[in-house]
Design an enzyme around this catalytic site. Structure first.
Site, PDB file in Angstrom:
ATOM      1  N   VAL A   1       0.875  -1.171   0.000  1.00 47.13           N
ATOM      2  CA  VAL A   1       0.000   0.000   0.000  1.00 47.13           C
ATOM      3  C   VAL A   1       0.913   1.222   0.000  1.00 47.13           C
ATOM      4  CG1 VAL A   1      -1.737   1.274   1.312  1.00 47.13           C
ATOM      5  CG2 VAL A   1      -1.828  -1.223   1.217  1.00 47.13           C
ATOM      6  N   ASP A   2       0.854   2.011  -1.069  1.00 48.94           N
ATOM      7  CA  ASP A   2       1.792   3.126  -1.241  1.00 48.94           C
ATOM      8  C   ASP A   2       1.037   4.414  -1.536  1.00 48.94           C
ATOM      9  OD1 ASP A   2       3.836   4.871  -1.808  1.00 48.94           O
ATOM     10  OD2 ASP A   2       4.825   3.571  -3.273  1.00 48.94           O
ATOM     11  N   THR A   3       0.727   5.173  -0.489  1.00 47.29           N
ATOM     12  CA  THR A   3      -0.026   6.414  -0.667  1.00 47.29           C
ATOM     13  C   THR A   3       0.795   7.488  -1.364  1.00 47.29           C
ATOM     14  OG1 THR A   3       0.609   7.174   1.532  1.00 47.29           O
ATOM     15  CG2 THR A   3      -1.502   6.012   1.338  1.00 47.29           C
TER      16      THR A   3
END
Length: 156
Positions: free
Chosen positions: A25-27
């Site tokens: 998960v890479d915002t």
């Protein structure tokens, strides 16, 4: 799906065109990126003129020629046209995270770390309500002062 920030990286699974993939998960990523070694050979891709820029600039970059159907970690329907390059793991970027309804919650420490740990072990997900469908009370119930003694059973 919920993940507390810790030494472990926040990863979750998604199903793209029927293929289950795990990704970080890479915002900070605008677009989702699939590792080249995980991209099925029979799925069409094309070389892109624009590169990917992050900590390192990727040289050999492809993009899916098709918009792909995707199911998020809770079967959220979404679509994605990912980039493909040589990276060690897939990255779920904001293009997918927004469609999945992802949230970043920083809760105030109303409770001790030990009580938070116990609640997490019992299945509590920060920001979600209690109960089977996580739709119950999301904030603590506040006590209200009843100066008139009404409803207490006290004789007037």
């Amino acid at each position: 799906w919920a993940s507390q920030v810790s030494e472990n990286r926040p990863v979750c699974k998604a199903v793209i065109q029927g293929k289950q993939l795990e990704g970080l998960v890479d915002t900070g990523a605008d677009v989702s990126i699939i590792a080249l070694n995980q991209w099925p050979k029979n799925w069409p891709k094309q070389k892109t003129v624009t590169g990917l820029v992050g900590i390192v600039t990727a040289s050999e970059v492809y993009q899916s020629t098709e918009i792909l159907h995707c199911l998020g970690p809770h079967n959220q329907e979404s679509t994605v046209q990912p980039m493909i390059t040589s990276i060690p793991l897939n990255l779920w970027g904001r293009d997918l995270l927004q469609q999945w309804g992802a949230e970043i919650t920083m809760t105030a420490t109303l409770y001790s770390p030990m009580s938070q740990k116990i609640m997490t072990k019992m299945g509590y997900i920060p920001g979600k309500g209690l109960g089977k469908n996580e739709d119950g009370i999301k904030v603590p119930i506040e006590a209200k002062i009843n100066h008139g003694r009404e409803g207490t059973g006290y004789p007037f």
